[in-house]
Design a protein around this motif. Structure first.
Motif, PDB file in Angstrom:
ATOM      1  N   LEU A  50     -27.836 -66.341  50.352  1.00  0.00           N
ATOM      2  CA  LEU A  50     -26.911 -67.360  50.834  1.00  0.00           C
ATOM      3  C   LEU A  50     -26.211 -67.932  49.613  1.00  0.00           C
ATOM      4  CD1 LEU A  50     -25.814 -69.157  53.149  1.00  0.00           C
ATOM      5  CD2 LEU A  50     -27.735 -70.705  52.697  1.00  0.00           C
ATOM      6  N   ALA A  51     -24.941 -67.621  49.447  1.00  0.00           N
ATOM      7  CA  ALA A  51     -24.182 -68.043  48.269  1.00  0.00           C
ATOM      8  C   ALA A  51     -23.294 -69.219  48.636  1.00  0.00           C
ATOM      9  CB  ALA A  51     -23.337 -66.883  47.744  1.00  0.00           C
ATOM     10  N   ILE A  52     -23.492 -70.336  47.951  1.00  0.00           N
ATOM     11  CA  ILE A  52     -22.721 -71.552  48.210  1.00  0.00           C
ATOM     12  C   ILE A  52     -21.965 -71.879  46.939  1.00  0.00           C
ATOM     13  CG2 ILE A  52     -22.848 -73.985  48.855  1.00  0.00           C
ATOM     14  CD1 ILE A  52     -25.591 -73.322  50.151  1.00  0.00           C
ATOM     15  N   ALA A 111     -32.721 -65.405  48.583  1.00  0.00           N
ATOM     16  CA  ALA A 111     -32.352 -66.456  47.639  1.00  0.00           C
ATOM     17  C   ALA A 111     -31.208 -67.292  48.189  1.00  0.00           C
ATOM     18  CB  ALA A 111     -31.956 -65.850  46.294  1.00  0.00           C
ATOM     19  N   ILE A 112     -31.096 -68.489  47.647  1.00  0.00           N
ATOM     20  CA  ILE A 112     -29.921 -69.340  47.824  1.00  0.00           C
ATOM     21  C   ILE A 112     -29.339 -69.577  46.444  1.00  0.00           C
ATOM     22  CG2 ILE A 112     -29.053 -71.583  48.592  1.00  0.00           C
ATOM     23  CD1 ILE A 112     -31.409 -71.723  50.541  1.00  0.00           C
ATOM     24  N   ALA A 113     -28.061 -69.262  46.289  1.00  0.00           N
ATOM     25  CA  ALA A 113     -27.389 -69.399  44.995  1.00  0.00           C
ATOM     26  C   ALA A 113     -26.331 -70.488  45.091  1.00  0.00           C
ATOM     27  CB  ALA A 113     -26.747 -68.073  44.584  1.00  0.00           C
ATOM     28  N   LEU A 114     -26.352 -71.406  44.139  1.00  0.00           N
ATOM     29  CA  LEU A 114     -25.447 -72.555  44.158  1.00  0.00           C
ATOM     30  C   LEU A 114     -24.536 -72.565  42.939  1.00  0.00           C
ATOM     31  CD1 LEU A 114     -27.790 -75.581  45.031  1.00  0.00           C
ATOM     32  CD2 LEU A 114     -26.325 -74.315  46.601  1.00  0.00           C
ATOM     33  N   ARG A 115     -23.285 -72.924  43.216  1.00  0.00           N
ATOM     34  CA  ARG A 115     -22.367 -73.216  42.125  1.00  0.00           C
ATOM     35  C   ARG A 115     -21.501 -74.383  42.591  1.00  0.00           C
ATOM     36  NH1 ARG A 115     -19.758 -68.105  39.493  1.00  0.00           N
ATOM     37  NH2 ARG A 115     -19.068 -67.796  41.644  1.00  0.00           N
ATOM     38  N   GLY A 116     -21.604 -75.496  41.914  1.00  0.00           N
ATOM     39  CA  GLY A 116     -20.847 -76.678  42.310  1.00  0.00           C
ATOM     40  C   GLY A 116     -20.516 -77.533  41.123  1.00  0.00           C
ATOM     41  N   ARG A 117     -19.304 -77.991  41.071  1.00  0.00           N
ATOM     42  CA  ARG A 117     -18.860 -78.786  39.922  1.00  0.00           C
ATOM     43  C   ARG A 117     -18.181 -80.077  40.367  1.00  0.00           C
ATOM     44  NH1 ARG A 117     -18.089 -73.399  38.623  1.00  0.00           N
ATOM     45  NH2 ARG A 117     -19.214 -72.695  36.758  1.00  0.00           N
ATOM     46  N   GLY A 118     -18.465 -80.487  41.592  1.00  0.00           N
ATOM     47  CA  GLY A 118     -17.860 -81.707  42.094  1.00  0.00           C
ATOM     48  C   GLY A 118     -18.470 -82.949  41.474  1.00  0.00           C
ATOM     49  N   ALA A 150     -38.839 -64.022  41.470  1.00  0.00           N
ATOM     50  CA  ALA A 150     -37.794 -65.037  41.572  1.00  0.00           C
ATOM     51  C   ALA A 150     -36.974 -65.104  40.281  1.00  0.00           C
ATOM     52  CB  ALA A 150     -38.415 -66.392  41.898  1.00  0.00           C
ATOM     53  N   ARG A 151     -37.643 -65.006  39.152  1.00  0.00           N
ATOM     54  CA  ARG A 151     -36.926 -65.080  37.879  1.00  0.00           C
ATOM     55  C   ARG A 151     -36.034 -63.864  37.670  1.00  0.00           C
ATOM     56  NH1 ARG A 151     -41.424 -67.916  33.833  1.00  0.00           N
ATOM     57  NH2 ARG A 151     -41.899 -69.620  35.272  1.00  0.00           N
ATOM     58  N   ARG A 187     -27.208 -71.694  39.817  1.00  0.00           N
ATOM     59  CA  ARG A 187     -28.545 -72.192  40.140  1.00  0.00           C
ATOM     60  C   ARG A 187     -29.063 -71.488  41.380  1.00  0.00           C
ATOM     61  NH1 ARG A 187     -30.185 -73.693  35.412  1.00  0.00           N
ATOM     62  NH2 ARG A 187     -28.448 -74.714  34.351  1.00  0.00           N
ATOM     63  N   VAL A 188     -30.302 -71.032  41.302  1.00  0.00           N
ATOM     64  CA  VAL A 188     -30.864 -70.156  42.331  1.00  0.00           C
ATOM     65  C   VAL A 188     -32.249 -70.631  42.717  1.00  0.00           C
ATOM     66  CG1 VAL A 188     -31.584 -67.790  42.869  1.00  0.00           C
ATOM     67  CG2 VAL A 188     -29.586 -68.181  41.403  1.00  0.00           C
ATOM     68  N   CYS A 189     -32.537 -70.671  44.008  1.00  0.00           N
ATOM     69  CA  CYS A 189     -33.928 -70.733  44.457  1.00  0.00           C
ATOM     70  C   CYS A 189     -34.212 -69.428  45.184  1.00  0.00           C
ATOM     71  CB  CYS A 189     -34.210 -71.956  45.335  1.00  0.00           C
ATOM     72  SG  CYS A 189     -33.579 -71.914  47.011  1.00  0.00           S
ATOM     73  N   ALA A 190     -35.365 -68.844  44.919  1.00  0.00           N
ATOM     74  CA  ALA A 190     -35.651 -67.490  45.392  1.00  0.00           C
ATOM     75  C   ALA A 190     -37.137 -67.303  45.624  1.00  0.00           C
ATOM     76  CB  ALA A 190     -35.134 -66.465  44.385  1.00  0.00           C
ATOM     77  N   ILE A 191     -37.463 -66.233  46.321  1.00  0.00           N
ATOM     78  CA  ILE A 191     -38.856 -65.857  46.537  1.00  0.00           C
ATOM     79  C   ILE A 191     -39.157 -64.571  45.785  1.00  0.00           C
ATOM     80  CG2 ILE A 191     -39.005 -66.995  48.780  1.00  0.00           C
ATOM     81  CD1 ILE A 191     -38.707 -64.202  50.081  1.00  0.00           C
ATOM     82  N   GLY A 192     -40.448 -64.348  45.554  1.00  0.00           N
ATOM     83  CA  GLY A 192     -40.906 -63.114  44.941  1.00  0.00           C
ATOM     84  C   GLY A 192     -41.429 -62.143  45.984  1.00  0.00           C
ATOM     85  N   PRO A 193     -42.081 -61.065  45.560  1.00  0.00           N
ATOM     86  CA  PRO A 193     -42.562 -60.051  46.502  1.00  0.00           C
ATOM     87  C   PRO A 193     -43.597 -60.577  47.490  1.00  0.00           C
ATOM     88  CG  PRO A 193     -43.257 -59.553  44.241  1.00  0.00           C
ATOM     89  CD  PRO A 193     -42.255 -60.645  44.154  1.00  0.00           C
TER      90      PRO A 193
END
Length: 599
Positions: free
Chosen positions: A123-125, A200-207, A143-144, A160-166
């Motif tokens: 999920l890329a935001i 994973a959820i990947a975030l990019r925000g500069r607000g 995750a890394r 910035r990412v939150c993720a799971i491993g195997p």
């Protein structure tokens, strides 16, 4: 005035591949504040009855702390809430660092994810843009490794990412979710990610993150930062949480060999002090969360090894693989912690599952060679093979991957005696038989055996000699729970808890300066009470009954065998009386809150 911070809610349906972004009203933030309070409120609105925690209807809620991406120190945190596949009840965990700040820079107060993808998905935001991207090439990665690959894919090291491993992919019921090297570990949120095929959820925000009163916020934040660099946090800055090993050993409150003892003869060998004394052998690294002056994380690795193999010497993790498994080999303990991080599982539950299996093998209930090296207390060689078998759901590891409660039920033959859990969540590293208020807090905690949501051990440790009556102990437990809920809604790190002269008053002033909505000490306490009521209501709808508010039979039947607290046990009648007093006071508090709310 209106709420100053980011207020958008992003609702994501993975099945329909749809998103909806709406603004939450001022009344939501005035009611729930943020963090755990907001995550629990959003879960309460969506979980109205029993559900399969690994089914598509189970929501994952990520709620930013209201101080993330502001000058407030030790506050770049967020909450994750879902229905736990380990307990079947509400699970809400915390994580921290840059992910939390960027979540708010995307203009988001919270994300709710439901449904399930047919294939592994990211999920890329990116600010206002939301995309569902293929993650099939990331399957099986830690995750890394996932974070590194996504940063390379986007050409952005600030992603910035939150993720799971195997382990999360394979549905280990205590799989973790990681971001920035921090884990939301307990309760199996990583398995819920895995069931949804959400890698994973990947975030990019500069607000911009707006602050209602920047001058007041800066002044209050500076005071907190100065205090956080003072003597009240020295233990965490100098040694980290593993400094507790020597303290609990000395007090005879260090659970050992699956809670069959309360002191460990090899404790000194796994302390951070011992690693520090061997400066020619070990390299010490420091780390911490974004914006935190304490920097409590201490990592160690032998100097002849790659420094990237360093593992955090956190008390609960060291306890889980050290004293609880009877292992006094620091290298083996650190390697076990690092392996858990790599595969993505909670260290407390993993260590507890292995200790449970060791005792089962001792009594002939499981094969002693199930993982190759002998499965017995003190054998460091079995730790890594056991962790790998759990992560891969292989052999006995498949059984242990469901947690000690489920494993004991399947093994039978009295294995339940060796399963150290409350409501399915494995016990952390404090001895309930020697800490009466803590024993009550563990039994009644809505999350299960959680030392952070039921931090009642603190009162017992500060005044271990005091004999308090049932109502006083029950009131102490409630005060500790409510204080924790206030902390977790703001979301402030509990390691700065002693940096406030009057927490409720000062924290409410800080909230008002940042958020722009009026809050006083009574209002902060009322918000914590509301959150507790919602937690209990969710669990009741999921099938919880008061019969689950208990402790493992060992706590009642087997007194501490030796040490300063020899002979101590939990009296079941006393615990029942404490529970009655606790419930009576909780009902009274709820009644008073409702009366005040309608006045």
């Amino acid at each position: 005035m209106t709420y100053a911070g980011p207020r958008d809610l992003l609702e994501v349906d993975l099945s329909a591949r749809s998103v909806r972004r709406t603004a939450l009203g001022d009344e939501v933030f005035a009611d729930a504040l943020g963090g755990v309070g907001l995550a629990v409120r959003l879960t309460d609105e969506r979980v109205r009855g029993r559900l399969d925690p690994l089914g598509p209807e189970n929501p994952i809620v990520i709620a930013a702390g209201p101080f993330a991406s502001t000058p407030v120190p030790a506050a770049n945190k967020h909450a994750l809430a879902t229905i736990s596949p380990l307990t079947g009840l509400l699970n809400e965990g915390l994580s921290s660092s840059h992910f939390s700040a960027v979540l708010r820079r995307c203009g988001l107060a919270a994300i709710v994810v439901t449904g399930a993808s047919d294939a592994w998905t990211v999920l890329a935001i990116d600010g206002d843009d939301v995309r569902f991207e293929d993650a099939s090439g990331l399957a099986g990665r830690s995750a890394r490794e996932t974070t590194k690959a996504l940063r390379e894919r986007y050409g952005d090291r600030s992603l910035r990412v939150c993720a799971i491993g195997p382990a999360g992919e394979r549905g280990v019921r205590y799989a973790a979710v990681e971001n920035d090297g921090r884990q939301a570990g307990r309760g199996g949120t990583g398995a819920v990610f895995g069931a949804k095929r959400l890698k994973a959820i990947a975030l990019r925000g500069r607000g911009e993150v707006r602050i209602a009163d920047p001058a007041a916020t800066a002044a209050l934040s500076n005071v907190l930062r100065e205090r956080a660099l003072g003597p009240t946090t020295a233990k965490y800055r100098v040694l980290g949480t593993s400094a507790n090993l020597r303290v609990l050993q000395r007090m005879g409150q260090l659970p050992t060999r699956n809670f069959t003892a309360a002191t460990f003869e090899g404790a000194e060998n796994v302390t951070p002090e011992r690693a520090r004394e061997a400066r020619g052998t070990y390299l010490e690294l420091r780390a911490g969360c974004a914006g935190c002056p304490v920097q409590c994380e201490h990592l160690y690795v032998r100097k002849d090894r790659d420094r990237r193999a360093a593992a955090a010497s956190e008390y609960e993790s060291v306890w889980a693989f050290g004293p609880n498994c009877g292992v006094d080999d620091l290298d083996a303990v650190l390697d076990a912690i690092a392996r858990c991080d790599a595969v993505g599982i909670d260290t407390i539950s993993a260590g507890s599952a292995i200790a449970f299996a060791m005792e089962c093998a001792q009594h002939g209930l499981v094969a002693a060679d199930a993982f190759g090296p002998p499965l017995r207390f003190g054998n460091a060689a079995v730790l890594l093979p056991a962790i790998d078998a759990v992560a891969e759901r292989r052999g006995l590891g498949d059984l242990l991957a469901d947690g000690v409660r489920a494993a004991a039920q399947r093994i039978g033959k009295g294995a339940e005696r060796f399963a150290m859990h409350c409501k399915g969540l494995e016990l952390p590293g404090y001895e309930p038989r020697t800490l009466p208020t803590y024993a009550l807090g563990l039994a009644t905690c809505t999350r299960g055996a959680c030392h952070n949501r039921a931090a009642t051990y603190d009162r017992d440790l500060r005044d271990p000699s005091a004999e308090r009556d049932d109502e006083t102990r029950a009131a102490d437990a409630i005060e500790a729970e409510n204080r924790a809920m206030a902390w977790d809604s703001l979301v402030l790190c509990k390691f700065v808890r002693d940096c406030f002269d009057d927490f409720e008053r000062e924290a409410a002033a800080l909230w008002s300066a940042v958020a722009g909505l009026a809050l006083d000490a009574d209002g902060l306490s009322a918000a914590a009470q509301r959150t507790w009521e919602r937690k209990r209501a969710i669990n009741a709808r999921l099938g919880w009954t008061s019969a689950e508010d208990t402790l493992p039979p060992r706590m009642f039947d087997e007194p501490v065998a030796s040490g300063p607290n020899a002979g101590c046990r939990v009296d079941p009648q006393r615990l029942a009386a404490l529970r009655d007093a606790y419930e009576r006071l909780r009902v009274e508090a709820a009644s008073h809150r409702h009366i005040a709310a309608t006045a």
